[in-house]
Design an enzyme around this catalytic site. Structure first.
Site, PDB file in Angstrom:
ATOM      1  N   ASP A  70       0.825  -1.207   0.000  1.00  0.00           N
ATOM      2  CA  ASP A  70       0.000   0.000   0.000  1.00  0.00           C
ATOM      3  C   ASP A  70       0.860   1.258   0.000  1.00  0.00           C
ATOM      4  O   ASP A  70       0.486   2.280  -0.570  1.00  0.00           O
ATOM      5  CB  ASP A  70      -0.926   0.006   1.218  1.00  0.00           C
ATOM      6  N   GLY A  71       2.044   1.188   0.631  1.00  0.00           N
ATOM      7  CA  GLY A  71       2.929   2.347   0.648  1.00  0.00           C
ATOM      8  C   GLY A  71       3.373   2.759  -0.743  1.00  0.00           C
ATOM      9  O   GLY A  71       3.493   3.956  -1.037  1.00  0.00           O
ATOM     10  N   ARG A 156       5.028  12.736  25.065  1.00  0.00           N
ATOM     11  CA  ARG A 156       4.397  13.749  25.903  1.00  0.00           C
ATOM     12  C   ARG A 156       3.173  14.274  25.148  1.00  0.00           C
ATOM     13  O   ARG A 156       3.190  14.400  23.936  1.00  0.00           O
ATOM     14  CB  ARG A 156       5.374  14.894  26.176  1.00  0.00           C
ATOM     15  N   ASP A 175      -2.185  12.328  22.412  1.00  0.00           N
ATOM     16  CA  ASP A 175      -0.862  12.015  21.879  1.00  0.00           C
ATOM     17  C   ASP A 175      -0.664  12.606  20.486  1.00  0.00           C
ATOM     18  O   ASP A 175       0.460  12.663  19.987  1.00  0.00           O
ATOM     19  CB  ASP A 175      -0.654  10.498  21.806  1.00  0.00           C
ATOM     20  N   THR A 186      -9.078   3.209   7.104  1.00  0.00           N
ATOM     21  CA  THR A 186      -8.733   1.848   7.526  1.00  0.00           C
ATOM     22  C   THR A 186      -7.262   1.721   7.910  1.00  0.00           C
ATOM     23  O   THR A 186      -6.780   0.604   8.126  1.00  0.00           O
ATOM     24  CB  THR A 186      -9.062   0.842   6.409  1.00  0.00           C
ATOM     25  N   TYR A 188      -4.149   4.296  10.042  1.00  0.00           N
ATOM     26  CA  TYR A 188      -3.876   4.768  11.410  1.00  0.00           C
ATOM     27  C   TYR A 188      -5.166   5.182  12.113  1.00  0.00           C
ATOM     28  O   TYR A 188      -5.350   4.941  13.317  1.00  0.00           O
ATOM     29  CB  TYR A 188      -2.885   5.928  11.333  1.00  0.00           C
ATOM     30  N   ASN A 189      -6.074   5.798  11.390  1.00  0.00           N
ATOM     31  CA  ASN A 189      -7.353   6.214  11.960  1.00  0.00           C
ATOM     32  C   ASN A 189      -8.075   5.054  12.630  1.00  0.00           C
ATOM     33  O   ASN A 189      -8.600   5.183  13.739  1.00  0.00           O
ATOM     34  CB  ASN A 189      -8.230   6.817  10.854  1.00  0.00           C
ATOM     35  N   SER A 191      -6.731   2.206  13.730  1.00  0.00           N
ATOM     36  CA  SER A 191      -5.946   1.768  14.891  1.00  0.00           C
ATOM     37  C   SER A 191      -6.170   2.682  16.095  1.00  0.00           C
ATOM     38  O   SER A 191      -6.094   2.237  17.241  1.00  0.00           O
ATOM     39  CB  SER A 191      -4.456   1.751  14.543  1.00  0.00           C
ATOM     40  N   GLN A 253       4.793   8.985   5.168  1.00  0.00           N
ATOM     41  CA  GLN A 253       5.940   8.969   4.262  1.00  0.00           C
ATOM     42  C   GLN A 253       6.664  10.307   4.146  1.00  0.00           C
ATOM     43  O   GLN A 253       7.863  10.345   3.876  1.00  0.00           O
ATOM     44  CB  GLN A 253       5.494   8.519   2.863  1.00  0.00           C
TER      45      GLN A 253
END
Length: 292
Positions: A70-71, A156, A175, A186, A188-189, A191, A253
């Protein structure tokens, strides 16, 4: 019928010896198609009668076949976005949510393409810029999956003030924060606890990362909305510079350093990315097979 003009985009790290790439090139060459590659790959593929693509030829390409994970598709999408070239992904990575065609089925999928047995799905992209005191710090940028603000080396919390269409919404203590397209919903969002949004939807989603409140949830906005994120770090002036580093990352990226007071403006980009889909596969099939 005139042959298709295919742009083949390999990934040397994923395709050892370009074995899958060469199998695809041999198939398309046998079908009399017109083949183009980045000049970097021409010496390795010229025996298949490939042409080294030049910038003025992108407008005439009918389809790009992208081999990798996917990258590889994300980076290719940002590069080819302005030319509206349909992208067909061949999965040489792990999950392959965007690159849905498996290597062993690549020639079968291309046969269907040549027979017109495919569809093209329109996907929106992010357009953004970074400002400080109203002045742009960077050139505008594009993202296919998401734009993410996080702290660098130290874990932090950040304060990020969110505005939508110039109206203040909330200052999140978290964070970090994610602004994702439906395609990126589908990634990072998801996760971070954000919702799955179907790829064809015309929405953006704002998701705080590990917010310091149980009541905080994602916010889904329309494609017409402009999102502004203003960084207000929790770090004190006495802390080391390294500890106070804040990053904006595009599609995981491309990265930009941020300072306190910087404002990141995000909205739907003009135009779209076009993803080639096989007619016997739906988003829900892929979701069930690769996610659930």
């Amino acid at each position: 019928m005139k042959p298709y003009k295919f742009l083949i985009i390999p990934n040397r790290k994923k395709d050892t010896g370009l074995a899958v790439t060469k199998r695809i090139l041999a198939f398309l060459q046998g079908k009399g198609q017109e083949l183009y590659v980045d000049p970097e790959f021409w010496e390795d593929t010229k025996s298949f009668q490939t042409n080294p693509v030049t910038p003025d030829q992108y407008d005439s390409i009918h389809m790009a076949v992208i081999l990798g994970g996917d990258g590889t598709i994300l980076s290719s999408a940002r590069k080819l976005y302005q030319y509206s070239i349909p992208l067909l992904g061949v999965n040489l990575g792990r999950l392959g949510f965007l690159a849905e065609v498996e290597p062993e089925a690549a020639t079968e999928a291309l046969e269907k393409v040549l027979q017109g047995q495919y569809s093209v799905e329109r996907r929106i992209m992010l357009s953004g810029s970074i400002l400080n005191q109203g002045r742009e710090k960077t050139d505008p940028f594009l993202g296919f999956n998401d734009a993410v603000i996080t702290r660098g080396a130290f874990s932090r919390m950040l304060r990020v003030a969110v505005e939508i269409n110039g109206r203040y919404v909330e200052t999140f203590l978290a964070d970090g924060i994610i602004v994702a397209t439906p395609t990126g919903s589908t990634a990072y969002n998801l996760s971070a606890g954000g919702p799955i949004i179907v790829p064809g939807a015309q929405n953006l989603v704002i998701t705080p990362i590990c917010p310091h409140s149980l009541s905080v949830r994602s916010i889904v906005v329309s494609e017409e909305d402009e999102i502004s994120l203003r960084v207000e770090s929790e770090a004190s002036p006495e802390e080391e510079e390294q500890e106070r580093k804040i990053m904006l990352t595009i599609d995981g990226q491309v990265g930009y350093g941020l300072e306190q007071g910087d404002q990141v403006r995000l909205s739907r980009a003009d135009g779209a990315i076009y993803i080639v889909k096989m007619k016997d596969s739906t988003f829900y099939d892929i979701l069930r097979r690769k996610m659930f």
